[in-house]
Scaffold this motif. Sequence first.
Motif, PDB file in Angstrom:
ATOM      1  N   ARG A  48       0.815  -1.213   0.000  1.00 24.35           N
ATOM      2  CA  ARG A  48       0.000   0.000   0.000  1.00 24.35           C
ATOM      3  C   ARG A  48       0.855   1.272   0.000  1.00 24.35           C
ATOM      4  O   ARG A  48       0.371   2.336  -0.344  1.00 24.35           O
ATOM      5  N   MET A  49       2.128   1.157   0.413  1.00 18.56           N
ATOM      6  CA  MET A  49       3.036   2.308   0.446  1.00 18.56           C
ATOM      7  C   MET A  49       4.080   2.256  -0.662  1.00 18.56           C
ATOM      8  O   MET A  49       4.683   3.271  -0.976  1.00 18.56           O
ATOM      9  N   LYS A  50       4.300   1.104  -1.242  1.00 18.88           N
ATOM     10  CA  LYS A  50       5.447   0.847  -2.102  1.00 18.88           C
ATOM     11  C   LYS A  50       5.585   1.853  -3.240  1.00 18.88           C
ATOM     12  O   LYS A  50       6.671   2.382  -3.485  1.00 18.88           O
ATOM     13  N   PHE A  51       4.514   2.147  -3.948  1.00 21.12           N
ATOM     14  CA  PHE A  51       4.594   3.032  -5.099  1.00 21.12           C
ATOM     15  C   PHE A  51       4.052   4.430  -4.822  1.00 21.12           C
ATOM     16  O   PHE A  51       4.183   5.313  -5.647  1.00 21.12           O
ATOM     17  N   ARG A  52       3.457   4.631  -3.658  1.00 22.95           N
ATOM     18  CA  ARG A  52       2.877   5.933  -3.327  1.00 22.95           C
ATOM     19  C   ARG A  52       3.796   6.791  -2.465  1.00 22.95           C
ATOM     20  O   ARG A  52       3.735   8.002  -2.514  1.00 22.95           O
ATOM     21  N   THR A  53       4.613   6.152  -1.652  1.00 22.85           N
ATOM     22  CA  THR A  53       5.470   6.857  -0.704  1.00 22.85           C
ATOM     23  C   THR A  53       6.915   6.445  -0.931  1.00 22.85           C
ATOM     24  O   THR A  53       7.258   5.282  -0.774  1.00 22.85           O
ATOM     25  N   TRP A  68       6.628 -12.656  15.615  1.00 21.70           N
ATOM     26  CA  TRP A  68       7.287 -13.958  15.518  1.00 21.70           C
ATOM     27  C   TRP A  68       8.742 -13.882  15.090  1.00 21.70           C
ATOM     28  O   TRP A  68       9.448 -14.868  15.155  1.00 21.70           O
ATOM     29  N   GLN A  69       9.209 -12.715  14.638  1.00 19.08           N
ATOM     30  CA  GLN A  69      10.589 -12.553  14.196  1.00 19.08           C
ATOM     31  C   GLN A  69      11.005 -11.123  14.522  1.00 19.08           C
ATOM     32  O   GLN A  69      10.801 -10.213  13.734  1.00 19.08           O
ATOM     33  N   ASP A  70      11.613 -10.912  15.674  1.00 19.42           N
ATOM     34  CA  ASP A  70      11.856  -9.565  16.186  1.00 19.42           C
ATOM     35  C   ASP A  70      12.871  -8.780  15.369  1.00 19.42           C
ATOM     36  O   ASP A  70      12.909  -7.566  15.464  1.00 19.42           O
ATOM     37  N   GLU A  71      13.679  -9.440  14.544  1.00 15.89           N
ATOM     38  CA  GLU A  71      14.679  -8.709  13.764  1.00 15.89           C
ATOM     39  C   GLU A  71      14.099  -8.127  12.479  1.00 15.89           C
ATOM     40  O   GLU A  71      14.833  -7.530  11.692  1.00 15.89           O
ATOM     41  N   LYS A  72      12.780  -8.251  12.275  1.00 12.12           N
ATOM     42  CA  LYS A  72      12.118  -7.688  11.102  1.00 12.12           C
ATOM     43  C   LYS A  72      10.934  -6.843  11.543  1.00 12.12           C
ATOM     44  O   LYS A  72      10.391  -7.027  12.632  1.00 12.12           O
ATOM     45  N   ALA A  73      10.537  -5.894  10.665  1.00 17.01           N
ATOM     46  CA  ALA A  73       9.435  -4.996  11.003  1.00 17.01           C
ATOM     47  C   ALA A  73       8.746  -4.522   9.734  1.00 17.01           C
ATOM     48  O   ALA A  73       9.341  -4.510   8.652  1.00 17.01           O
ATOM     49  N   ASN A  74       7.505  -4.126   9.861  1.00 14.67           N
ATOM     50  CA  ASN A  74       6.769  -3.487   8.772  1.00 14.67           C
ATOM     51  C   ASN A  74       6.862  -1.980   8.938  1.00 14.67           C
ATOM     52  O   ASN A  74       6.742  -1.465  10.059  1.00 14.67           O
ATOM     53  N   ILE A  75       7.035  -1.265   7.847  1.00 15.41           N
ATOM     54  CA  ILE A  75       7.009   0.193   7.869  1.00 15.41           C
ATOM     55  C   ILE A  75       5.546   0.610   7.778  1.00 15.41           C
ATOM     56  O   ILE A  75       4.846   0.214   6.843  1.00 15.41           O
ATOM     57  N   GLU A  76       5.084   1.409   8.731  1.00 15.01           N
ATOM     58  CA  GLU A  76       3.680   1.800   8.773  1.00 15.01           C
ATOM     59  C   GLU A  76       3.453   3.244   8.342  1.00 15.01           C
ATOM     60  O   GLU A  76       2.367   3.572   7.876  1.00 15.01           O
ATOM     61  N   TRP A  77       4.446   4.108   8.500  1.00 16.56           N
ATOM     62  CA  TRP A  77       4.248   5.535   8.209  1.00 16.56           C
ATOM     63  C   TRP A  77       5.591   6.196   7.967  1.00 16.56           C
ATOM     64  O   TRP A  77       6.584   5.802   8.585  1.00 16.56           O
ATOM     65  N   ARG A  78       5.638   7.175   7.084  1.00 16.26           N
ATOM     66  CA  ARG A  78       6.849   7.969   6.867  1.00 16.26           C
ATOM     67  C   ARG A  78       6.519   9.433   7.119  1.00 16.26           C
ATOM     68  O   ARG A  78       5.490   9.929   6.666  1.00 16.26           O
TER      69      ARG A  78
END
Length: 98
Positions: A48-53, A68-78
């Motif tokens: 949802r952010m890839k091509f817009r932001t 379940w995998q603390d070394e990874k995260a989703n970007i939610e806002w810039r």
Amino acid sequence: MSETSGRRNLRMPSTDELFAVVTEHNGGNHVRIQCEDGENRMGRIPGRMKFRTWINEGDIVIAEPWDWQDEKANIEWRYEGQDADQLRAEGHIDSLTA
């Protein structure tokens, strides 16, 4: 934006989200981020952010670490540049450096 103070109401992280700064762009939809809790994580930019932001190195973002995998995260806002400056001025992101 308020005419007198110049302060804007910004989106703040919820209980399971953190402020982070982008340290490296790894191509595609992956970035390396330094979170405010001191962890260095691999961030995934959702579709949802890839091509817009556009997310660049040094940008301040909100990240949600995976349960379940603390070394990874989703970007939610810039945050835009002036919004990041406001967060720094208000003391929300003192520990983060670009």
